[in-house]
Write an enzyme that holds these catalytic residues in place. Structure first.
Site, PDB file in Angstrom:
ATOM      1  N   ALA A 119     -15.263 -13.082 -19.432  1.00  0.00           N
ATOM      2  CA  ALA A 119     -14.426 -14.155 -18.771  1.00  0.00           C
ATOM      3  C   ALA A 119     -13.593 -13.551 -19.410  1.00  0.00           C
ATOM      4  O   ALA A 119     -12.778 -13.242 -20.356  1.00  0.00           O
ATOM      5  CB  ALA A 119     -15.181 -15.216 -19.581  1.00  0.00           C
ATOM      6  N   LYS A 120     -12.422 -14.178 -19.042  1.00  0.00           N
ATOM      7  CA  LYS A 120     -11.162 -14.038 -19.831  1.00  0.00           C
ATOM      8  C   LYS A 120     -10.351 -15.201 -19.412  1.00  0.00           C
ATOM      9  O   LYS A 120      -9.952 -16.131 -18.528  1.00  0.00           O
ATOM     10  CB  LYS A 120      -9.990 -12.972 -19.125  1.00  0.00           C
ATOM     11  CG  LYS A 120      -9.260 -12.130 -19.981  1.00  0.00           C
ATOM     12  CD  LYS A 120      -9.691 -11.983 -21.380  1.00  0.00           C
ATOM     13  CE  LYS A 120      -8.803 -11.200 -22.314  1.00  0.00           C
ATOM     14  NZ  LYS A 120      -9.721 -10.496 -23.607  1.00  0.00           N
TER      15      LYS A 120
END
Ligand code: NAD
Length: 430
Positions: A119-120
């Site tokens: 994720a980011k």
């Protein structure tokens, strides 16, 4: 008066994450998928981010005015477990950047055997222009906006560019206020007193050093006889320099944004660290020759460690790089054209997904400890880190031989194969 039909129109895309950076990351994925002869269905499942969230939210500034901020959170795959990845505060954060970095996190976690998808996230802002109180309000409101998609078993943020332990403490507190009890496992990279780990700050640099020790032992190159050059003297570079010096290696060149240093006999790293603590740059250190920062990459050495920023080894300087091995402590320091040229010249590159994987690995250890409500000591964390990286290096070397590819492609084949297998086994719901 502006009507809806007067408003500037955007192309009917739908895939807002498809930027040049995202394209470069999916091109890497395609190379690994080709080596694995992955079928089209599996490729289609992995090439797009599973969830993308954009939030626009108001924050009251210190002067009483209200500014609207845009933030993102992208979760690349939900196949491997909860998602994990950093939060970036920078003026140029986009969904495409978050999506590309989220995909890279998936591969990094899969390669290292961590039970996460990538994720980011981030907020488009310039933290240098905001007061600490404003950054706190941005962080708390952004955290509140993300609550529907995050959780200690759903998606666990961490620090990235422009954020650190301070922001993680505010994020943790905001989430805990919302659910009514302390949830330290909602973030990693938090201050030690809140359940973070002392071992996190040096983890990335330590991991780089463990990989170097491991590889040199396999090659039969005695560490004390090698010359090292390190670009970047921050969180990562300074730890690598300190560890190599402690192990008796010779660091013959370093650089930071202020300039470069060279010393054929080896730099006195503890003295240099004291200099940097006092002056915030390596420049001006009297016990070495001053050279232009960019020239450091071209110093003759055995092992070059780029530990600064992306795109430092390019088609423009790849032919002048004078080393036997490159260990990518930074993210993306080598451009694809340079990669190609280095391979032709027989210079091997340890890819960033492995070389700087110590950071996310110790973040994982922090998350496990927060869940267990039990603290491991630093020696135990370091021993586990060394083992995890050793196993990942084995996987890369075996895959490089099996598929007859370079180490970067090999790392990705290991990662993509793992995720594709998991997706196949979990099959398609319903
Ligand atoms: P940092 O900001 O602490 O240090 C960066 C260093 O690079 C500084 O010394 C800076 O002066 C220097 N620098 C910047 N531009 C330069 C240039 N053009 N030439 C020479 N030196 C230059 O950052 P960091 O946390 O040490 O991160 C370094 C790299 O490692 C980044 O690519 C980052 O994404 C990557 N990384 C960091 C971590 C971590 O845990 N900190 C984890 C994984 C990857």
């Amino acid at each position: 008066m502006t009507t809806i039909s007067d408003a500037p129109s955007t192309p009917p895309q739908g895939n807002e994450w498809e930027t040049a950076f995202y394209g470069a990351v999916t091109a890497q994925f395609a190379r690994a998928a080709d080596a694995l002869e992955l079928d089209d269905e599996a490729r289609a499942r992995l090439v797009q981010p599973r969830r993308t969230l954009t939030v626009n939210f108001p924050v009251r500034l210190d002067d009483g005015s209200v500014e609207n901020f845009t933030g993102y959170r992208v979760q690349h795959t939900l196949t491997m477990g909860p998602t994990k990845g950093g939060l970036r505060y920078a003026p140029d954060v986009t969904m495409g950047e978050c999506a590309a970095l989220a995909m890279l996190m998936t591969w990094k976690c899969a390669l290292l055997g961590l039970p996460y998808g990538g994720a980011k996230g981030g907020v488009r802002c310039d933290p240098a222009r905001l007061s600490a109180a404003e950054v706190e309000r941005v962080t708390r409101r952004y955290a509140a906006e993300l609550i529907p998609v995050i959780g200690p078993n759903i998606d666990i943020p961490a620090p990235d560019v422009g954020t650190g332990a301070r922001e993680m403490a505010w994020f943790y507190d905001t989430y805990s206020q919302a659910v009514g009890h302390a949830v330290p496992e909602i973030v990693t990279g938090k201050p030690a007193v809140l359940g973070g780990t002392e071992a996190r700050q040096p983890a990335t640099g330590l991991g780089v050093t463990y990989i170097i020790e491991d590889l040199l032992a396999r090659f039969g190159w005695p560490l004390t006889e090698q010359r090292f050059v390190i670009q970047g003297f921050g969180n990562v570079g300074a730890v690598v320099a300190g560890e190599l010096h402690r192990l008796g290696a010779r660091v013959v060149g370093v650089a930071d944004a202020g300039g470069g240093l060279a010393s054929e006999d080896g730099l006195d790293i503890p003295a240099l660290q004291r200099h940097v603590a006092a002056h915030s740059t390596v420049a001006g250190f009297a016990e070495a020759d001053a050279i232009p920062g960019a020239a450091v990459l071209e110093l003759p050495c055995d092992v070059l460690v780029p530990a600064a920023v992306e795109a430092q080894i390019t088609a423009g300087n790849a032919d002048r790089i004078d080393c036997r091995l490159i260990v990518e402590a930074a993210n993306g320091p080598t451009t694809p054209e340079a990669d190609h040229r280095l391979a032709e010249r027989g210079i091997r590159v340890v890819p960033d997904v492995l070389a700087n994987g110590g950071g996310v690995t110790v973040s994982y250890f922090e998350w496990v400890q927060s869940h267990q409500k039990y603290t491991w000591d630093v020696a135990e964390i370091q021993e586990r880190l060394r083992h995890q990286l050793h196993v990942a290096l084995n996987r890369i070397l075996q895959a490089a031989e099996r598929h007859d590819v370079d180490w970067r492609t090999a790392a990705l084949t290991v990662a993509v194969d793992r995720v594709a297998q998991a997706a196949r086994l979990r099959a398609v719901y319903p």
